[in-house]
Design an enzyme around this catalytic site. Structure first.
Site, PDB file in Angstrom:
ATOM      1  N   ASP A 524       0.849  -1.233   0.120  1.00 18.07           N
ATOM      2  CA  ASP A 524      -0.141   0.195  -0.115  1.00 18.07           C
ATOM      3  C   ASP A 524       1.142   1.323   0.066  1.00 18.07           C
ATOM      4  O   ASP A 524       1.883   1.411   0.512  1.00 18.07           O
ATOM      5  CB  ASP A 524      -0.732  -0.017   1.023  1.00 18.07           C
ATOM      6  N   HIS A 527       4.568   4.238  -3.553  1.00 15.20           N
ATOM      7  CA  HIS A 527       5.604   5.127  -4.111  1.00 15.20           C
ATOM      8  C   HIS A 527       6.030   6.066  -2.901  1.00 15.20           C
ATOM      9  O   HIS A 527       6.935   6.814  -3.062  1.00 15.20           O
ATOM     10  CB  HIS A 527       4.778   5.742  -5.162  1.00 15.20           C
ATOM     11  N   ASP A 625     -10.052   1.335  -4.744  1.00 13.92           N
ATOM     12  CA  ASP A 625     -10.144   2.672  -3.827  1.00 13.92           C
ATOM     13  C   ASP A 625     -10.381   3.850  -4.992  1.00 13.92           C
ATOM     14  O   ASP A 625      -9.902   5.158  -4.936  1.00 13.92           O
ATOM     15  CB  ASP A 625      -8.875   3.076  -3.027  1.00 13.92           C
TER      16      ASP A 625
END
Length: 1530
Positions: A524, A527, A625
């Site tokens: 999750d 980045h 999401d």
């Protein structure tokens, strides 16, 4: 079945850092590291952290790999070290050289995991994956999970992704975890307490009984703000104690919170709590600038206390301190020291730089202090202005957030400002009672309280993902640029576990629990997770589960940056989303982008270069999401977009709710309802129940099954066709059976109820025969109650379903009206599909095979190709009734070909082919091939194949007709003997090729040609010497130059040898019907010197003969060439231009010496080679003036011809060329036709020539009237040319040895001087050259050397002259590469130390990337660019006058390197090792050129610094030969 070993080769290049290049490999592959040209010859060590067999992976532990050199030691072209890849993960490699540990290149390799399911542990290929995401909190108690998860099983998914299963924080967001080690208690019903072991048991049950893989998220970047452990360990977050740079941001955050309270409490009359307009935002902006910023004075955190600093400075001055640097030079800037505690006015001044700047005025202390004060006030003003800019940005960001939260149509519309819904999300935790801002400000200085003000996490638009935005140097929190998650605290790991032991230990345990129970993880917020943290955690996870499947969604905006994450973390699949596409065209493009080869792709070899790739994709119709597609597109688009995604050749999937047509995003934060359970008998609108009648589940089941089948059965080729603006057709094709599956989807990005879609749908042509309709489906409205959001379970739209039919015949289809079969040519069967009801939201999938005839033909063709590779066994058939010629293995037919036949089969440039009545194949709208033979095709295909460039004109030509196919077979059938049989084999196998669908022709044409080419090369090497057969790839490639250059044309290029000679090849002349000799001749270079009278040159032939014929083992053909030229001896010379002997020109002084050197080499290298000395030579010119005589008129043994040549030189050769004048040379001046070659009686040196002719290889004659250089040689090299002296010394020494051995009857030459006969012994001649050479040729370092006749002309010392006694004395002193030839053939002439020094000068001044500069670049007439077309008034350049005045010729490099090796050995091991490195390094550049050249050869010359010269021969015999000789010496 034996699995083929796959090998990938990674070529290492010096200073190449490939951390952002992705190399993906599968387990079971072998990876070879090989040296690129910049590293060959160096002592390179390759290190990797891939674990040695039997050891565990430690990412920080590297070990060196051992080199393997399968062919010995002559060069580094085949040397490799390897890894057998058996363990999944990300591995680093680096290399160093020269005994240093410093990395000089590095990169990563990622090895994919192998996933297994079921009791028999069957493998699930990555491209088979169909995943469905579940919000774990919506699954209810653990004992109800199977009923809810069964929906995934029944809908055909084989992987489930769970959001985190841990205890959630106060916000109830799936990704805000209160305790990473504890299972969410919501999963335990009253009276039970489930544990991780129970979850593990469920996951195992799904894997073994349902064949489903389970993965879950890991969240490393933050923890819930209410996590108990963060309260106990505040050092794990960014607080005001460990991160004091955040104090100004915290102060602003608290001030904004108090502004929220004031607005909520109604303290601002002009600013109501409910914000409804842009005007109110303007009011708010004013309040912030007038009330908030002035109140908190953030600039003070960056400013200097001026009074205090000036006082300190004054004390320093009073105590007599002086600046360290009194001048103005080197003054450093006045330095402000940042207060480590970041207090108001805490910054100070570096007093040393203050003294430098402000203590220059003698003793005036007041003046010095005043000037410092003024400067500090300026600096404080700059800090104020900088803070003003920060506040501008902060205000803009705040207004943007408020607009989205409260005004935007697509935002959450939070309503009135309250403490629960504040004006702005808080950036820091404040776990204390409410108090005034002034009271809060005091807490900054109390560490026990300030440590609990923890920074929240979030994301920053467009930020550098490699930068941690909470660390010093970032102003993200101050400038309010963070899109903040107010429920989560950002975690502060530091650089290593010691920096925050509790956090590292806690998260490591969390990782191990996850890896123990789940097959994979989704990273999750990947980045913005610190890379080194994720790297360490995943290494721990892989220790628990080596085949860990890792997925992530990256938002870096850069493929290279994506690759860095994939490499460092070993990410298996990157999440990609169809919802990112704005239209159907883009959606189709994504399918093509994310996997598969083009349809009809070439067969790739199992050993091939490792090519960079993009990350494996997990292509989802929507992620969990993101916004709901029904809201953004239309309900009718769910099915067709899913179909497009399912046809992608990669992992695919969805999120729970998409298939049930849930018309809103299932929020990861606010959703608390449960997913419906599976009940096959439930009615469509039953709350909490779902089945195949719900939404598009039935369609998704069929699509998921199809997706898995296509991947499992090798349908790895993809074609995407945009039929019209809304219709996308995706083809998946199997490369072995040539079956296809074609899915036609009509998307509905806009709602058909409100948008007009045309009823006219374009028809479609599908190549092949449609076997069945795999499925046809469309989204249909059905009568049901309108959608109402259920209170307890997540429900979808009840008034839509899918109408689906599977596995029907075309005639039963409701979507297709008709399908006409048409034929395009004799092998292309196409079905034209006319659609009737392809309405928006519809999908139809066809299974297509080749028509029965084509299918059989492909099978038979694959059967014949199986002789070349096991890759063709699948789908192959045998053909008992096939052509007889195909029953013979091609290998056997090839073994019957001579090397001369193989020249025809493989090579023959356009000029050679035209001599035989043809020409090379010309591709319209492109270019002619380089060769008529197979190499012409292979050179093009080698470029096309790795890239699968099926749009290339070459492939177009093959698809459009049989012209190229017929060209290949027809040119061979026209020949005689074994070549005709090979031609018939091609004709027979092409018979199949002509009858398969045209889109497959390039693929199978390539396969046939590659198989035949490989068989031909095997035949070539079997006929060559053991040096070639056991040699490296470079040796073999250079040896092909022998086949390339040595052939028999339609007209014999050599004069006939003696009829008394045995083993001379003959043929029947097609015109005269008489027998004639057909000896192989050697072309000087291609394409300019390939045929006719310009094919054979004495000098070129004998410079090239040792390398191309003796070293390669072509002894008989070499003998015939030596004897044929011997027969043309006239005036004691052999011809320069041979012209079949009858048209010969005897105008060069060096060819005879190269010929003599070759005879010596023949005797030395060939077993019983001295027998050539007694072979009969048929003299074409028994006397200088006799006309050409037929072979056999006068024969004499070769040793007599040798003796005659030597005797004529000692006597003195002096004659005028026959037919002198423009008829034989239109540029030469009259004096140039006078040929002189003599021996100096004092020195023994051969000398000759004059300034109007050029008798050595540097033979450029001026031809520009404009420049007035016509008839003037650029390089006459008259006198004694150094290489001729060396060659003559070699020959004379050799005949002395032969005489002593009783193999040569003559000990001396007999000449006439002044009418008297006298004798000169060969021993005396040999001695004279030996005694005089260094005296006359060496340019001493001593300016007073008595041997130096022209000290004024010396401009380089420690070298050897290029000539001695030239008519222009300065020419003697020019530095050229010719002395290295003398060093190689007569090393005894040179003293070792002097030779080495001269070679060092040559290396420094003359050695280029591929060749040797032909003239010292310091010479005034040097010019390194050869342009034969340029005609101007420049004497030194016009019409290529500088041919040998700078351009870098390749063949001298061979002699330079051989000389260097010889003398390095004399100097000892260190010099020899360095030289071997140099040699290997130079040879590696030739190797690269050979690999890349479509001519498969080495050029005649390059322009300066290795630049391409368009006027050069593309491949030159002597260039290849002398490099091959270096390898032979090595």
């Amino acid at each position: 079945m034996v699995l083929t070993k796959h090998t990938r080769v990674l070529t290492l290049n010096d200073m190449e850092r490939l951390e952002r290049t992705l190399f993906r490999l599968e387990q079971g592959f072998e990876l070879q590291f090989r040296l690129g040209p910049t590293l060959q010859g160096k002592h390179v060590r390759v290190y990797t952290n891939y674990p040695p067999e039997g050891q565990k992976f430690d990412r920080l532990k590297f070990h060196a790999l051992d080199w393997i050199n399968p062919t010995g030691r002559e060069d580094d072209s085949d040397k490799f070290c390897k890894l057998d890849l058996e363990v999944a993960g990300s591995y680093q490699y680096y290399f160093s050289h020269g005994g240093h540990e410093e990395k000089t290149g590095s990169g990563f390799i990622v090895v994919d995991p192998v996933l297994r399911v079921g009791p028999d542990r069957q493998v699930v290929p990555l491209d088979c994956i169909t995943i469905q995401t579940y919000l774990s909190k919506c699954l209810g108690p653990l004992d109800e999970w199977l009923d809810r998860l069964r929906v995934a099983k029944e809908a055909g998914y084989n992987m489930i992704h769970f959001t985190p299963l841990q205890v959630l924080g106060l916000s109830r967001s799936c990704y805000s975890l209160a305790d990473q080690l504890e299972l969410n208690p919501d999963f335990s019903p009253p009276g039970k307490k489930y544990t991780w072991a129970d979850v593990g048991n469920l996951v195992t049950k799904l894997k073994t009984e349902w064949n489903m893989i389970c993965i879950t998220d890991v969240v490393y970047n933050h923890t819930a703000a209410n996590s108990k452990w963060i309260r106990l360990h505040p050092e794990c977050g960014y607080n005001l104690v460990n991160s004091p740079h955040l104090k100004p941001a915290w102060v602003l955050d608290r001030a904004l919170w108090h502004l929220t309270c004031d607005i909520a409490d109604g303290k601002y009359k002009n600013m109501p709590a409910l914000i409804t307009s842009e005007a109110q935002l303007g009011t708010l902006r004013n309040i912030i600038w007038k009330d908030v910023f002035p109140r908190v004075k953030l600039w003070e955190f960056f400013q200097v206390n001026v009074d205090k600093a000036v006082e300190q400075f004054k004390k320093l001055l009073m105590s007599g301190n002086k600046p360290a640097n009194s001048g103005t030079e080197g003054k450093s800037k006045l330095r402000i020291i940042q207060d480590p505690q970041h207090r108001r006015f805490g910054n100070t001044v570096d007093l040393n730089t203050a003294l430098e700047h402000f203590a220059q005025n003698g003793n005036d202390v007041v003046d010095c202090c005043n000037r410092l004060r003024k400067k500090l006030e300026e600096i404080n003003k700059e800090f104020l202005e900088e803070m003003h800019r920060h506040q501008e940005q902060a205000t803009n960001c705040m207004m943007g957030s408020i607009t989205y939260d409260r005004l935007a149509g697509h935002g959450p519309k939070l309503g009135a400002v309250t403490r629960k819904d504040p004006l702005l999300t808080r950036y820091f935790t404040f776990p204390f009672e409410e108090m005034s801002l002034e009271q809060e400000m005091k807490m900054i200085h109390q560490e026990d309280q300030a440590c609990h003000f923890l920074a929240h996490n979030g994301w920053v638009m467009g930020d550098d993902p490699l930068r941690n935005f909470a660390e010093p140097g970032s102003n993200v929190y101050l400038r309010r640029e963070l899109v903040c998650w107010g429920d989560s605290v950002k975690l502060r790991y530091g650089e290593k576990p010691e920096d925050c032991p509790y956090l590292w230990a806690h998260m490591s345990k969390y990782t191990e629990i996850t890896a123990k129970h789940f097959a994979g993880v989704r990273l999750d917020n990947c980045h913005s997770t610190p890379l080194h943290v994720a790297e360490a955690m995943l290494a721990r996870a892989r220790r628990v589960r080596p085949n860990l499947y890792v997925i992530a969604e990256l938002f870096t905006g850069s493929e290279q940056l994506d690759n860095l994450f994939v490499n460092r973390l070993g990410i298996t699949s990157l999440i990609r989303e169809a919802m990112s596409a704005g239209d159907s065209h883009e959606e189709g493009r994504l399918v093509y982008r994310y996997g598969g080869e083009p349809v009809g792709s070439f067969v790739q070899p199992t050993l091939r270069p490792l090519m960079p790739t993009i990350a494996h994709a997990m292509f989802l119709d929507v992620t969990h999401d993101n916004e709901c597609p029904i809201q953004l597109r239309s309900v009718y688009d769910s099915l067709p977009s899913s179909a497009i995604v399912s046809m992608a050749c990669c992992a695919t999937g969805s999120t729970r709710g998409y298939d049930e047509l849930v018309p809103h995003q299932i929020s990861v934060v606010s959703e608390e309802r449960f997913y419906p359970k599976w009940n096959p008998d439930a009615k469509p609108d039953t709350p909490g129940q779902t089945n195949l009648q719900t939404g598009i589940i039935a369609g998704k089941l069929a699509l998921n099954k199809l997706h898995q089948e296509l991947a499992a059965k090798g349908f790895n080729q993809v074609y995407v066709d945009q039929v019209d603006v809304d219709i996308v057709a995706v083809t998946r094709h199997c490369s072995s059976t040539h079956q296809s599956v074609v899915a036609v989807s009509r998307t509905a990005f806009k709602d058909p109820k409100t948008h007009h879609y045309s009823n006219e749908v374009p028809s479609m042509c599908i190549p092949g025969q449609i076997e069945e309709v795999v499925l046809e489906a469309r989204t249909m409205p059905r009568s049901a109650e309108p959608y109402a959001k259920d209170g307890k379970s997540i429900n979808g739209l009840p008034n839509y379903t899918v109408e689906i039919t599977e596995h029907i015949q075309l005639k039963e289809s409701k979507i297709v009206r008709q399908a006409d079969v048409t034929s395009k040519g004799h092998s292309e069967f196409v079905q034209e599909i006319v659609f009737e009801h392809l309405t928006p939201g519809s999908v139809i999938v066809f299974r297509v095979s080749l028509d029965p005839k084509s299918q059989e033909t492909v099978g038979l063709l694959r059967g014949h190709l199986a002789q070349f590779s096991r890759q063709y066994k699948a789908g192959s058939l045998t053909d008992p009734q096939g052509p007889g010629i195909l029953k013979i293995d091609l290998e056997y037919l090839m073994s019957k070909l001579s090397l001369a036949d193989l020249n025809t089969l493989l090579f023959c440039c356009d000029a050679e082919e035209k001599e035989n009545g043809g020409g090379v194949y010309n591709i319209p709208s492109w270019i002619p091939l380089k060769y008529a033979g197979l190499q012409g095709l292979i050179s093009v295909m080698a470029d096309i194949r790795p890239k699968n460039d099926l749009g290339h004109p070459f492939c177009d030509n093959l698809r459009q007709g049989d012209w190229m196919i017929e060209y290949v077979s027809n040119r061979l059938i026209k020949r005689e003997g074994p070549l005709r049989e090979v031609g018939k084999w091609f004709e027979a196998i092409f018979g199949y090729l002509k009858h398969i669908p045209r889109y497959l022709v390039p693929r199978y044409f390539d396969a046939i040609i590659v198989g035949a080419y490989t068989a031909a090369l095997d035949s070539v090497f079997k006929q060559m010497s053991s040096f070639v057969q056991n040699g490296s790839t470079l040796v073999k490639q250079l040896s092909l130059g022998s086949v390339q250059m040595c052939g028999v044309g339609r007209f014999p290029a050599l004069p006939p040898v003696s009829p008394a000679l045995e083993d001379v090849p003959v043929r029947i002349n097609p015109n005269t019907k008489k027998e004639e000799q057909c000896c192989v001749s050697l072309a000087a270079g291609l394409p300019h010197f390939a045929s006719g009278i310009f094919r054979c040159w004495g000098r070129d032939t004998f410079i090239a003969l040792r390398g191309l014929m003796l070293v390669t083992g072509r002894h008989l053909e070499a003998r015939n060439i030596i004897l044929a030229f011997a027969g043309t001896l006239r005036h004691g010379l052999i011809p320069n231009l041979l012209g079949e002997g009858v048209g010969a020109r005897f105008n060069c002084r060096d060819a005879v010496w190269w010929w003599l050197q070759c005879i010596q080499d023949y005797c030395t290298l060939v077993p019983e080679g001295v027998n050539i000395l007694t072979c009969p030579v048929s003299r074409m010119y028994p006397t200088d003036d006799s006309p050409p005589q037929p072979a056999g008129t006068k024969d004499q043994p070769l040793y007599e011809v040798i003796h005659e040549a030597l005797q004529r030189h000692m006597q003195g050769i002096e004659f005028r060329e026959r037919n002198a004048g423009p008829q034989i040379d239109r540029n030469m001046r009259d004096e140039g036709f006078n040929v002189v070659a003599k021996v100096n009686s004092d020195t023994g040196f051969v000398y000759g020539g004059n300034r109007f002719n050029c008798g050595t290889w540097m033979d450029k004659m001026g031809e520009s009237d404009k420049a007035r250089n016509t008839g003037m040689p650029a390089t006459p090299r008259d006198g004694s040319a150094v290489e001729i002296v060396g060659l003559s010394k070699s020959t004379v020494r050799w005949v002395v040895e032969l005489h002593k051995a009783g193999l040569f009857p003559y000990s001396s030459v007999t000449i006439t001087r002044d009418g008297k006969e006298m004798s000169v012994s060969y021993e005396e001649w040999n001695r004279k050259i030996q005694e005089n050479f260094e005296k006359m040729f060496y340019v001493s370092n001593d300016p007073k050397d008595p041997n130096e006749k022209h000290p004024e002309l010396v401009h380089k010392r420690g070298i050897y002259k290029d000539s001695y006694g030239a008519s222009s004395p300065w020419c003697d002193y020019q530095l050229r590469p010719n002395f290295t030839i003398a060093m190689t053939v007569a090393p005894e002439l040179f003293s070792v130390k002097r030779a080495w020094e001269a070679l060092e000068v040559a290396e420094k001044k003359l050695l280029g990337p591929l060749g040797m500069k032909t003239l010292d670049p310091d010479d005034m007439v040097y010019c390194g660019v050869y342009d034969n077309a340029l005609d101007n008034d420049n004497y030194n350049l016009a019409r290529g006058f500088n041919y040998h005045q700078g351009p870098e010729w390749l063949w001298p490099v061979g002699y330079f390197l051989r000389a260097k090796l010889y003398f390095a050995k004399k100097l000892g091991k260190e010099a020899h090792d360095k030289t071997v490195y140099l040699v290997k390094n130079v040879l590696s550049r030739h190797y690269v050129h050979l690999e890349r050249s479509p001519w498969k050869g080495l050029p005649e010359l390059t322009n300066e610094n290795g630049q391409y010269c368009p006027f050069s021969c593309e491949t030159q015999a002597w260039s290849i030969a002398t490099i091959l000789e270096v390898l032979h010496d090595l």
